[in-house]
Design an enzyme around this catalytic site. Structure first.
Site, short mmCIF file in Angstrom:
data_model
loop_
_atom_site.label_atom_id
_atom_site.label_comp_id
_atom_site.label_asym_id
_atom_site.label_seq_id
_atom_site.Cartn_x
_atom_site.Cartn_y
_atom_site.Cartn_z
N ASN A 156 -5.28 -10.93 -7.16
CA ASN A 156 -5.41 -11.56 -5.57
C ASN A 156 -6.61 -12.36 -5.50
O ASN A 156 -6.53 -13.38 -4.63
CB ASN A 156 -5.40 -10.25 -4.82
CG ASN A 156 -6.36 -9.26 -4.79
OD1 ASN A 156 -6.34 -8.73 -6.10
ND2 ASN A 156 -7.18 -9.15 -4.03
N GLN B 101 0.97 -10.51 -6.02
CA GLN B 101 0.90 -11.90 -5.84
C GLN B 101 1.68 -12.48 -7.11
O GLN B 101 1.42 -13.67 -7.17
CB GLN B 101 -0.76 -12.01 -6.26
CG GLN B 101 -1.53 -11.53 -5.50
CD GLN B 101 -1.81 -12.01 -4.00
OE1 GLN B 101 -1.39 -13.23 -3.89
NE2 GLN B 101 -2.39 -11.55 -3.12
N THR C 130 0.98 -1.28 0.07
CA THR C 130 -0.07 0.14 -0.10
C THR C 130 0.91 1.27 0.05
O THR C 130 0.72 2.12 -0.85
CB THR C 130 -0.92 -0.15 1.16
OG1 THR C 130 -1.73 -1.22 1.03
CG2 THR C 130 -1.78 1.28 1.35
N HIS D 139 4.46 -10.00 3.40
CA HIS D 139 3.61 -10.93 4.06
C HIS D 139 2.78 -11.64 3.21
O HIS D 139 2.12 -12.56 3.72
CB HIS D 139 2.36 -10.15 5.32
CG HIS D 139 1.46 -9.47 4.42
ND1 HIS D 139 0.08 -10.06 4.43
CD2 HIS D 139 1.10 -8.43 3.90
CE1 HIS D 139 -0.78 -9.20 3.62
NE2 HIS D 139 -0.10 -8.21 3.60
N THR E 187 13.94 4.99 10.39
CA THR E 187 15.01 3.99 10.26
C THR E 187 14.37 2.63 9.73
O THR E 187 13.23 2.29 9.91
CB THR E 187 14.86 3.58 11.95
OG1 THR E 187 15.73 4.77 12.37
CG2 THR E 187 16.17 2.40 12.23
N SER F 115 4.99 -6.98 -1.70
CA SER F 115 4.42 -7.10 -0.20
C SER F 115 5.00 -8.31 0.57
O SER F 115 4.93 -9.44 -0.25
CB SER F 115 3.04 -7.10 0.16
OG SER F 115 2.77 -7.08 1.49
N CYS G 185 -9.73 -7.48 1.83
CA CYS G 185 -10.26 -6.37 2.16
C CYS G 185 -11.54 -5.82 1.83
O CYS G 185 -12.11 -4.65 1.91
CB CYS G 185 -9.06 -5.37 1.42
SG CYS G 185 -7.30 -5.54 1.76
#
Length: 750
Positions: A167, A197, A81, A219, A255, A217, A346
């Site tokens: 997705n 994906q 995102t 995860h 950081t 991404s 989502c």
């Protein structure tokens, strides 16, 4: 004993990897090592910081290798995102600086894109005052973007957003063909490709493309949440989204998330291995897909795929089953410990899939879509376990007549008495006599016709009658369709327009007797049906004369306020204050009501039954009609209900103490019968706890048969805590004083 200690072993079969993945053990170990040993700040100049910086840059190099990006920037982000926001902001600022603003400027995105893309385009288009026109690129029935549309619109576009793989459906786009088209029509348009994906599922060679931005991404590929990266092509405009200390060469301050980056390092290392990797090759993944598909078809022989070869990556199965909504299959699978989804995580609360809608698939496929997704690290053992667990559901769907088979029908526990089935606000009823195996159906609606027919045929029931309480103006009756599905031919000369046998006022189905009572007002032909069991009046099906929390409208063709008033007074005299009133609509999740309850909720009704002058009654009904005429959705009555809440909500961690405090507490499992068979509630509770299986569809029947007593202490449980809360509110309205709800349901116990 804690609630966790109560739980028997029901291993979870996780098949929702497109939503998120578990963290791979090597990735978890790498993250832990970074947190405990290599915890330095990459910006620090001492040895600990230098080690951290080295870890970061090695991971960046591995990312380049895996996506084929020998040039350009790799920027570590918090996830896809953020990468999408950064890409869109960068492209729109560049367009604005070049004077490309206003309605003639186009921002294009694939109509099946993840919602993060169009919502970000809308947001930043407004915030940055580009004021461009945002257009969705249509897709065909296979989910492939429309090249002709692109050819026409690209000349006016400053940005185009597409996906590598979808997705929900797993549909992959031909990036080579897309690039040829995009660059031949508009060499300067900024092109973002959502690659979330794609990694580990399809080959990426970004260096040999002109893709400007590609977000990834962690995860979605066995890394922790909160880490990702963004590829930015050399020469593509880039505006730092986060300013500050100048980390990531000034491209993304803050950081760096070194534990997350260390986890990515471990994932990338596994992907780069030629032998012994935790990730499997494409041929193996296709084999897994076929095994899972074969298992699904043993449960649902009529399963229809919504996406298929050669248009997809192998790790996604998107399917629908005729006669099933997504929630039906989700609840069934979840009860069995199998985790799937109804599409994008989502958009889990959306009743239809916008992706399948964009593909132009039929409504039933969109409303019933299930996404089963596995990851490229699935093992053979995990696949076999998943297939075995899925196949076990074949007996469950057969037992509960969800799918008809040649098995000998048996009248299972819940397929008797009064069954209340609901679709949104519509209610249908089945009355089944277990002794004579006869059934009567009242107010059948089309969305429930197949379910009702399966019960009748699967249980081998004799269908005595199919009756409507009135001619419904907001939906078509399913009476004729149901008779056809049940293999019966309606003899029109023997029944009236509502399906009631001519020259008869009484119907008998075993121990049940039904009497017709003319109750016009909502419509001129409306009837109510009084239900007797062994000569005792138990309930009345009142159509839309009275609704839970409301009164039927009278401003329709043939409606009459005077007639409705007479009908309500007649019913009150015939039924008494505590007889259950079952309506054909339930807009407020009330399920049913009684005259005493209705009068308490609606002073207008109490005034009517007190034989007060009609002027106030008629004025209120006229006001109600005006309100109903002004709303965009059709309603058969105005419902305004404020339910009492459950007496209390029990947290999972307090469950043991709650049960020990009052050992006589009766635990009520309000899940539907197929869920109860797929995963017994006893798996989650101590052996000595009394459990009553009482699905919401049997709640009215339980009150009729006095299965529940108002003085009992009840704990209601479902999968998520939502349905049990609804049941708590219903019972509280009906006078139950000690009604408790288990927050989070079995999901927080598993």
């Amino acid at each position: 004993m804690s609630s966790i200690e109560m739980v028997s072993s029901l291993s979870e079969v996780y098949l929702d990897n497109n939503a998120t993945t578990p963290v791979l053990p090597v990735a978890a170990a790498a993250a832990m090592h970074a947190m405990q040993s290599s915890f330095g700040n990459p910006s620090s100049s001492h040895a600990t910081g230098i080690k951290a910086k080295a870890e970061l840059e090695v991971t960046r190099s591995l990312a380049r290798k895996l996506i084929g990006a020998s040039s350009g920037d790799i920027v570590f982000t918090s996830g896809a995102t953020e990468g999408i926001q950064t890409s869109i902001v960068s492209a729109l600022l560049a367009a604005r600086s070049n004077g490309k603003v206003g309605a003639d400027t186009l921002l294009l995105y694939g109509s099946t894109e993840h919602k993060a893309v169009p919502e970000s385009l809308k947001h930043w288009n407004q915030v940055l005052q580009v004021n461009a026109t945002i257009q969705a690129i249509p897709v065909d029935k296979n989910g492939i973007v429309d090249y002709d549309f692109l050819r026409k619109t690209l000349p006016q576009a400053v940005m185009v957003c597409t996906m590598a793989a979808n997705n929900e459906t797993g549909v992959k786009q031909d990036l080579v063909a897309l690039e040829t088209l995009i660059r031949s029509v508009n060499p300067d348009v900024y092109w973002m490709v959502d690659c979330v994906q794609a990694l580990g599922k399809m080959t990426l060679d970004i260096a040999n493309t002109s893709i400007d931005y590609a977000p990834f991404s962690g995860h979605k590929l066995y890394a922790p949440k909160g880490i990702g990266f963004l590829y930015v092509r050399d020469g593509a405009p880039y505006q730092p989204f986060i300013a500050g200390g100048g980390q990531e060469s000034g491209l993304r301050s803050g950081t760096e998330n070194l534990p997350g980056i260390a986890a990515l390092h471990a994932i990338f290392s596994e992907l780069a291995k030629s032998n012994g990797s935790a990730f499997y090759d494409e041929a193996t993944l296709w084999q897994y897909r076929q095994q899972l598909l074969d298992a699904l078809r043993t449960v649902f022989p009529s399963l229809v795929l919504n996406s298929d070869k050669p248009y997809i990556v192998p790790t996604t199965i998107n399917f629908s089953v005729p006669g099933f909504y997504s929630k039906d299959i989700m609840d069934l699978f979840d009860a069995a410990g199998i985790r799937v989804s109804s599409g994008s995580a989502c958009s889990s609360k959306v009743p239809t899939s916008f992706v399948l809608d964009a593909m132009g698939l039929e409504d039933w496929r969109s409303q019933g879509a299930i996404r089963l997704s596995f990851g490229p690290a699935m093992t053979t053992q995990e696949c076999e376990q998943a297939c075995q667990r899925i196949r076990k559901l074949a007996d469950v769907v057969c037992k509960h007549c969800l799918v008809l088979t040649d098995a000998t029908p048996t009248l299972e526990l819940h397929a008797q008495g009064l069954i209340q089935l609901k679709h949104e606000a519509l209610c249908s009823y089945i009355i089944i006599c277990a002794d004579t195996r006869q059934a009567v159906v009242i107010d059948p609606v089309l969305p429930l016709a197949s379910r009702i027919a399966n019960i009748v045929l699967g249980q081998g029931l004799e269908l005595v009658a199919v009756i409507d309480t009135h001619q419904h103006q907001d939906h078509q009756s399913a009476r004729c369709a149901l008779l056809m599905l049940a293999g019966l031919v309606e003899q029109k000369n023997k029944v009236d327009e509502l399906g009631w046998p001519l020259q008869q006022n009484t119907l008998v189905a075993g121990n049940y007797r039904l009497e017709k009572l003319n109750t016009p007002g909502h419509t001129p032909e409306a009837i109510s049906i009084l239900l007797y069991k062994e000569q005792q009046l138990e309930a009345a099906f009142v159509g839309d004369v009275i609704l839970p929390g409301g009164i039927g409208r009278t401003d329709l063709e043939g409606g009459s306020m005077v007639a409705l008033a007479d009908s309500i007074r007649l019913l009150a005299k015939q039924l008494g204050p505590d007889c259950l009133l079952l309506s054909s609509h339930d807009y407020g999740q009330g399920f049913f009501t009684t005259f005493s309850q209705a009068c308490a909720e609606q002073p207008l009704l109490a005034e009517l039954l007190q034989e007060l002058p009609m002027e106030h009654w008629q004025a209120e009904l006229r006001a109600q009609a005006i309100k109903l005429q002004q709303v965009s959705t059709y309603y058969c009555g105005l419902v305004e209900v404020s339910y009492a809440d459950a007496t209390d909500v029990i947290l999972p961690e307090n469950l043991s103490a709650f049960l020990q405090q009052e050992p006589n507490t009766k635990v009520i499992d309000v899940r539907e019968p197929h869920e109860q068979s797929a995963g017994a509630l006893s798996l989650y509770l101590p052996n000595d706890v009394e459990i009553l299986e009482l699905p919401l569809s049997k709640l009215a029947d339980a009150l009729i048969n006095h299965t529940l007593q108002q003085q009992q202490r009840l704990l209601l449980v479902c999968r998520s805590g939502n349905r049990s809360l609804v049941a708590c509110k219903v019972l509280s309205r009906m006078g139950f004083k000690q009604v408790y709800n288990l927050k989070g349901g079995t999901a927080l116990l598993s």
